[in-house]
Design a protein around this motif. Structure first.
Motif, PDB file in Angstrom:
ATOM      1  N   MET A   1      13.587 -56.920 -49.028  1.00 26.90           N
ATOM      2  CA  MET A   1      13.804 -58.448 -49.384  1.00 26.90           C
ATOM      3  C   MET A   1      15.012 -58.969 -49.703  1.00 26.90           C
ATOM      4  N   TRP A   2      15.440 -57.970 -50.448  1.00 24.79           N
ATOM      5  CA  TRP A   2      16.900 -58.314 -51.035  1.00 24.79           C
ATOM      6  C   TRP A   2      17.650 -57.651 -50.276  1.00 24.79           C
ATOM      7  N   THR A   3      18.518 -58.563 -49.041  1.00 21.77           N
ATOM      8  CA  THR A   3      18.972 -58.818 -48.019  1.00 21.77           C
ATOM      9  C   THR A   3      20.896 -59.471 -48.938  1.00 21.77           C
ATOM     10  N   VAL A   4      21.731 -58.579 -48.283  1.00 21.92           N
ATOM     11  CA  VAL A   4      22.939 -59.382 -47.982  1.00 21.92           C
ATOM     12  C   VAL A   4      22.298 -61.288 -47.744  1.00 21.92           C
ATOM     13  N   PRO A   5      22.097 -62.020 -47.206  1.00 22.42           N
ATOM     14  CA  PRO A   5      22.030 -63.013 -46.151  1.00 22.42           C
ATOM     15  C   PRO A   5      20.862 -63.913 -47.306  1.00 22.42           C
ATOM     16  N   ASN A   6      19.532 -63.054 -47.496  1.00 19.81           N
ATOM     17  CA  ASN A   6      18.823 -63.971 -48.897  1.00 19.81           C
ATOM     18  C   ASN A   6      19.447 -63.801 -50.074  1.00 19.81           C
ATOM     19  N   LEU A   7      20.416 -62.340 -50.613  1.00 18.38           N
ATOM     20  CA  LEU A   7      21.055 -62.994 -51.891  1.00 18.38           C
ATOM     21  C   LEU A   7      22.086 -63.457 -51.990  1.00 18.38           C
ATOM     22  N   ILE A   8      22.581 -64.791 -50.857  1.00 20.15           N
ATOM     23  CA  ILE A   8      23.482 -65.486 -50.370  1.00 20.15           C
ATOM     24  C   ILE A   8      22.391 -66.950 -50.431  1.00 20.15           C
ATOM     25  N   THR A   9      21.178 -66.600 -49.279  1.00 12.81           N
ATOM     26  CA  THR A   9      20.764 -67.952 -49.796  1.00 12.81           C
ATOM     27  C   THR A   9      20.367 -67.719 -51.268  1.00 12.81           C
ATOM     28  N   LEU A  10      19.505 -67.413 -52.461  1.00 10.36           N
ATOM     29  CA  LEU A  10      18.767 -67.466 -53.351  1.00 10.36           C
ATOM     30  C   LEU A  10      20.551 -68.125 -54.299  1.00 10.36           C
ATOM     31  N   PHE A  11      21.539 -67.719 -54.429  1.00 16.68           N
ATOM     32  CA  PHE A  11      22.918 -68.236 -54.608  1.00 16.68           C
ATOM     33  C   PHE A  11      22.836 -69.400 -54.178  1.00 16.68           C
ATOM     34  N   ARG A  12      23.075 -70.474 -53.277  1.00 16.67           N
ATOM     35  CA  ARG A  12      22.840 -71.558 -53.150  1.00 16.67           C
ATOM     36  C   ARG A  12      21.846 -72.302 -53.535  1.00 16.67           C
ATOM     37  N   VAL A  13      20.087 -71.627 -53.871  1.00 12.47           N
ATOM     38  CA  VAL A  13      19.598 -72.549 -54.964  1.00 12.47           C
ATOM     39  C   VAL A  13      20.052 -72.613 -56.355  1.00 12.47           C
ATOM     40  N   VAL A  14      20.539 -71.474 -56.770  1.00 13.19           N
ATOM     41  CA  VAL A  14      22.028 -71.027 -58.140  1.00 13.19           C
ATOM     42  C   VAL A  14      22.359 -72.671 -57.626  1.00 13.19           C
ATOM     43  N   LEU A  15      23.354 -72.761 -57.120  1.00 10.77           N
ATOM     44  CA  LEU A  15      23.984 -73.639 -56.948  1.00 10.77           C
ATOM     45  C   LEU A  15      23.480 -74.596 -57.352  1.00 10.77           C
ATOM     46  N   ILE A  16      22.201 -75.823 -57.243  1.00 13.77           N
ATOM     47  CA  ILE A  16      21.872 -76.731 -57.388  1.00 13.77           C
ATOM     48  C   ILE A  16      21.935 -77.089 -58.229  1.00 13.77           C
ATOM     49  N   PRO A  17      21.444 -76.565 -59.409  1.00 15.03           N
ATOM     50  CA  PRO A  17      21.702 -77.080 -60.836  1.00 15.03           C
ATOM     51  C   PRO A  17      23.193 -77.422 -61.306  1.00 15.03           C
ATOM     52  N   VAL A  18      23.775 -76.477 -60.756  1.00 15.66           N
ATOM     53  CA  VAL A  18      25.052 -76.285 -61.609  1.00 15.66           C
ATOM     54  C   VAL A  18      25.342 -77.672 -60.649  1.00 15.66           C
ATOM     55  N   PHE A  19      25.800 -77.883 -59.041  1.00 16.13           N
ATOM     56  CA  PHE A  19      25.999 -78.724 -58.594  1.00 16.13           C
ATOM     57  C   PHE A  19      25.431 -80.244 -59.038  1.00 16.13           C
ATOM     58  N   VAL A  20      24.995 -80.268 -59.363  1.00 21.52           N
ATOM     59  CA  VAL A  20      23.750 -81.305 -60.290  1.00 21.52           C
ATOM     60  C   VAL A  20      24.559 -81.445 -61.827  1.00 21.52           C
ATOM     61  N   LEU A  21      24.782 -80.586 -62.388  1.00 22.55           N
ATOM     62  CA  LEU A  21      25.265 -81.130 -64.090  1.00 22.55           C
ATOM     63  C   LEU A  21      26.724 -81.384 -63.580  1.00 22.55           C
ATOM     64  N   VAL A  22      27.544 -80.531 -62.744  1.00 21.66           N
ATOM     65  CA  VAL A  22      28.589 -80.800 -63.042  1.00 21.66           C
ATOM     66  C   VAL A  22      29.576 -81.964 -61.610  1.00 21.66           C
ATOM     67  N   TYR A  23      28.734 -82.559 -60.826  1.00 24.36           N
ATOM     68  CA  TYR A  23      28.751 -83.858 -60.770  1.00 24.36           C
ATOM     69  C   TYR A  23      28.407 -84.650 -61.567  1.00 24.36           C
ATOM     70  N   PHE A  24      27.867 -85.397 -62.049  1.00 22.69           N
ATOM     71  CA  PHE A  24      27.483 -86.158 -63.834  1.00 22.69           C
ATOM     72  C   PHE A  24      27.966 -85.217 -64.845  1.00 22.69           C
ATOM     73  N   MET A  25      29.056 -84.500 -65.669  1.00 20.38           N
ATOM     74  CA  MET A  25      29.513 -84.396 -66.544  1.00 20.38           C
ATOM     75  C   MET A  25      30.434 -86.148 -66.157  1.00 20.38           C
TER      76      MET A  25
ATOM     77  N   ALA B   1      22.620 -62.644 -41.296  1.00 20.98           N
ATOM     78  CA  ALA B   1      21.083 -62.021 -40.775  1.00 20.98           C
ATOM     79  C   ALA B   1      21.132 -61.591 -39.267  1.00 20.98           C
ATOM     80  N   ARG B   2      21.673 -62.347 -37.921  1.00 25.34           N
ATOM     81  CA  ARG B   2      21.496 -62.065 -37.581  1.00 25.34           C
ATOM     82  C   ARG B   2      22.436 -61.295 -37.178  1.00 25.34           C
ATOM     83  N   LYS B   3      23.713 -61.615 -37.905  1.00 23.12           N
ATOM     84  CA  LYS B   3      25.239 -60.397 -37.158  1.00 23.12           C
ATOM     85  C   LYS B   3      24.329 -59.322 -37.466  1.00 23.12           C
ATOM     86  N   LEU B   4      23.819 -58.550 -39.261  1.00 18.41           N
ATOM     87  CA  LEU B   4      22.905 -58.122 -39.520  1.00 18.41           C
ATOM     88  C   LEU B   4      21.981 -57.604 -38.914  1.00 18.41           C
ATOM     89  N   ASP B   5      21.512 -57.786 -38.411  1.00 15.56           N
ATOM     90  CA  ASP B   5      19.483 -57.718 -38.118  1.00 15.56           C
ATOM     91  C   ASP B   5      19.444 -57.302 -39.739  1.00 15.56           C
TER      92      ASP B   5
END
Length: 188
Positions: free
Chosen positions: A1-25, A52-56
């Motif tokens: 489950m903790w593959t590099v692509p999955n960690l990148i996807t989780l990073f994208r989820v974590v970016l959501i509140p950061v994105f919103v917070l920064v935008y409204f600063m 995910a495709r390249k590293l299978d």
């Protein structure tokens, strides 16, 4: 489950509140910084799929989380531009895009429950819609019309691309619904 692509996807989820917070600063470059964070998230979407495709390293968790992450950050961005611009000309295509995302997600879920998900897989029209939508959102979020004194017209281009994305959204809804119709109508 903790593959590099999955960690990148989780990073994208974590970016959501950061994105919103920064935008409204309350600072001068908040919208541009928010647009940059959104752009970074958009790039990670391409990058995690490629890896995910390249590293299978395709996993059920990644297959679930990737589209969820995409829809969450796009929905946040659409809500943010409707708030920032507060005009019918942004709100209407934003509603079309949100409705399409919910509709297609539900359609794919139902088709998947019937073992028919491949009949509504991502098409070229869907990919073109996503590209236009992401570029429109970056432009509209940034609010930039000039950069270092040079005209770049990001907002104007954002308006145009938002309408192109809305039209492609409606078109793709028709294409996906047509592909699924015989199953929805119980004639398959």
């Amino acid at each position: 489950m903790w593959t590099v692509p999955n960690l990148i996807t989780l990073f994208r989820v974590v970016l959501i509140p950061v994105f919103v917070l920064v935008y409204f600063m309350d600072w001068k470059w908040a919208h541009e910084a928010g647009a940059f964070i959104f752009w970074l998230a958009a790039i990670t979407d391409w990058f995690d799929g490629y890896l995910a495709r390249k590293l299978d390293q395709n996993t059920p968790f990644g297959a679930f989380l990737d589209p969820v992450a995409d829809k969450l950050i796009v929905a946040a961005a659409l809500l943010m531009i409707t708030h920032s611009y507060a005009t019918l000309w942004i709100t209407l295509p934003a509603i079309v895009l949100l409705v399409r995302e919910i509709y297609i997600s539900a359609l794919r879920e139902w088709m998947g429950s019937q073992g028919l998900r491949d009949e509504v897989k991502v098409s070229f029209i869907g990919k073109a819609k996503t590209t236009a939508q992401m570029l429109a959102l970056i432009g509209l979020l940034s609010g930039l019309e000039t950069f270092m004194g040079f005209p770049i017209y990001w907002v104007s281009l954002g308006y145009i691309l938002l309408y192109i994305a809305a039209v492609l959204s409606l078109w793709s809804m028709v294409v996906y619904t047509s592909a699924a119709w015989k199953h929805l109508a119980g004639k398959a």
